[in-house]
Scaffold this active site. Structure first.
Site, PDB file in Angstrom:
ATOM      1  N   ASP A  86       1.168  -1.257  -0.004  1.00  0.00           N
ATOM      2  CA  ASP A  86       0.043   0.107   0.005  1.00  0.00           C
ATOM      3  C   ASP A  86       0.862   1.415   0.067  1.00  0.00           C
ATOM      4  O   ASP A  86       1.669   1.215  -0.889  1.00  0.00           O
ATOM      5  CB  ASP A  86      -0.904  -0.055   1.305  1.00  0.00           C
ATOM      6  CG  ASP A  86      -2.020   1.032   1.240  1.00  0.00           C
ATOM      7  OD1 ASP A  86      -2.942   1.053   0.584  1.00  0.00           O
ATOM      8  OD2 ASP A  86      -1.833   1.936   2.020  1.00  0.00           O
ATOM      9  N   HIS A 118      -7.056  -6.063  -1.520  1.00  0.00           N
ATOM     10  CA  HIS A 118      -5.889  -5.160  -1.235  1.00  0.00           C
ATOM     11  C   HIS A 118      -4.937  -5.712  -0.238  1.00  0.00           C
ATOM     12  O   HIS A 118      -3.943  -5.353  -0.396  1.00  0.00           O
ATOM     13  CB  HIS A 118      -6.389  -3.801  -0.938  1.00  0.00           C
ATOM     14  CG  HIS A 118      -5.608  -3.053  -0.632  1.00  0.00           C
ATOM     15  ND1 HIS A 118      -4.742  -2.283  -1.819  1.00  0.00           N
ATOM     16  CD2 HIS A 118      -5.101  -2.136   0.142  1.00  0.00           C
ATOM     17  CE1 HIS A 118      -3.981  -1.317  -1.374  1.00  0.00           C
ATOM     18  NE2 HIS A 118      -4.297  -1.385  -0.070  1.00  0.00           N
TER      19      HIS A 118
END
Length: 350
Positions: free
Chosen positions: A118, A318
């Protein structure tokens, strides 16, 4: 009659410890960095994203240690027990790069492999770009490398929302996201984690969560309260994350979004620059980061000429290293073992 001695109960740590792992605070030029390390051997620095902590690497620390590496997961500045400067511009990208360099030095090493997820992915990428002498290889999870481009980021994000507001623009306004999140940190985190996980994301919902209704809140697009947590996240795991942010607040973590234009200015000398070190990318097919940034992935032969392998995990969202811990561990270990040996093998510092 003499009373039996009472042994005081141990004080619980702020977060559960990984077996055989060691928590440390190290001094770097920008303050202090909290880290958790496990194993001995070549140094692998693990950098988390938003809204997470060192704990996001709980599955990788023992796996990398067992494979013969010294795995070190940091709390990025603004998170956990690391330094939290008040000034917003203290969170610009070169400061994060300097923190990573400082950690390597504080651990008695001169070189390391850096792996980020991320926001940790661009932090890792820019660490390799700005300090190739220190970071000899780079692994990127979820967010692919995209060199500095011509458009000012905030202008691009403002156009991205259409009738809604893109989440980055929403996060950029000081105090606004904090006012949404901090009254019930645990519930907000549960919605955010659940909404972009591969096994709990609504079908066709990739990216919907990142568009905030005008005048509304980001949570307006979260799954309904009471939705089951994703399979990778237990109630105890959620307690760890919530406990950290209930203690620290979100301002330090959100500062990363409030520096994207400063980053663009700071990195002007590296406009369009490739990263030449050996590299790795792992993403999920159900992650908006990989679909929105498909062009960046397609450009890897130019932008990451040292790319060893690129992996898109089918059905994964994610949170790749938590959703698919065993698969990611295998990919990381295989990649790390194939890297060329460096002359400066780090050794533990007591």
């Amino acid at each position: 009659m003499q009373q039996p001695a009472v042994t005081p109960a141990p004080i619980a740590p702020i977060a559960p410890t990984v077996p055989e792992a060691r928590h440390r605070l190290v001094e770097v030029p920008g303050g202090r960095i909290h880290l958790v390390e496990q194993g001995t051997g070549p140094l692998v620095l693990l950098v988390h994203g938003f809204p997470e902590s060192w704990y996001s690497w709980r599955h990788q620390l023992p796996a990398l240690a067992a494979a013969g590496f010294r795995a070190v997961a940091v709390d990025v500045r603004g998170y956990g027990r690391s330094a939290k400067p008040r000034a917003v511009d203290a969170y610009r990208m070169p400061a994060h790069v300097a923190d990573n360099v400082g950690v390597v030095s504080a651990l008695g090493a001169t070189t390391a492999t850096v792996v980020g997820h991320d926001w940790g992915s661009p932090i890792a990428a820019n660490s390799a770009l700005l300090r190739p002498d220190v970071f000899t290889a780079v692994g990127l999870l979820s967010v692919p490398y995209a060199p500095r481009a011509g458009a000012r980021p905030s202008d691009a994000f403002a156009r991205a929302g259409g009738d809604d507001e893109f989440y980055v623009s929403y996060f950029q306004e000081p105090g606004r996201a904090e006012a949404e999140i901090e009254p019930d940190v645990r519930a907000w985190l549960a919605g955010f984690y659940t909404g972009i996980s591969g096994d709990t994301m609504p079908e066709g919902g990739e990216g919907a969560l990142f568009f905030v209704p005008r005048g509304g809140k980001m949570a307006d697009r979260f799954p309904a309260r009471g939705t089951a947590l994703p399979s990778w996240l237990s109630e105890a795991d959620l307690d760890v994350y919530a406990g950290e942010f209930e203690r620290t607040g979100l301002t330090g973590a959100l500062a990363r979004y409030r520096n994207v234009d400063r980053d663009w200015e700071d990195l002007a000398a590296w406009h369009g620059a490739p990263i030449n070190q050996p590299s790795l990318f792992i993403g999920g097919t159900r992650d908006a980061s990989t679909t929105w940034m498909g062009d960046a992935i397609a450009a890897f032969p130019t932008t990451l000429p040292g790319l060893v392998s690129s992996h898109l995990l089918e059905g994964c969202g994610h949170w790749v290293q938590q959703e698919r811990a065993e698969e990611v561990n295998r990919i990381l270990v295989d990649w790390l073992r194939a890297l060329p040996a460096t002359p400066n093998t780090p050794t533990p510092v007591i």
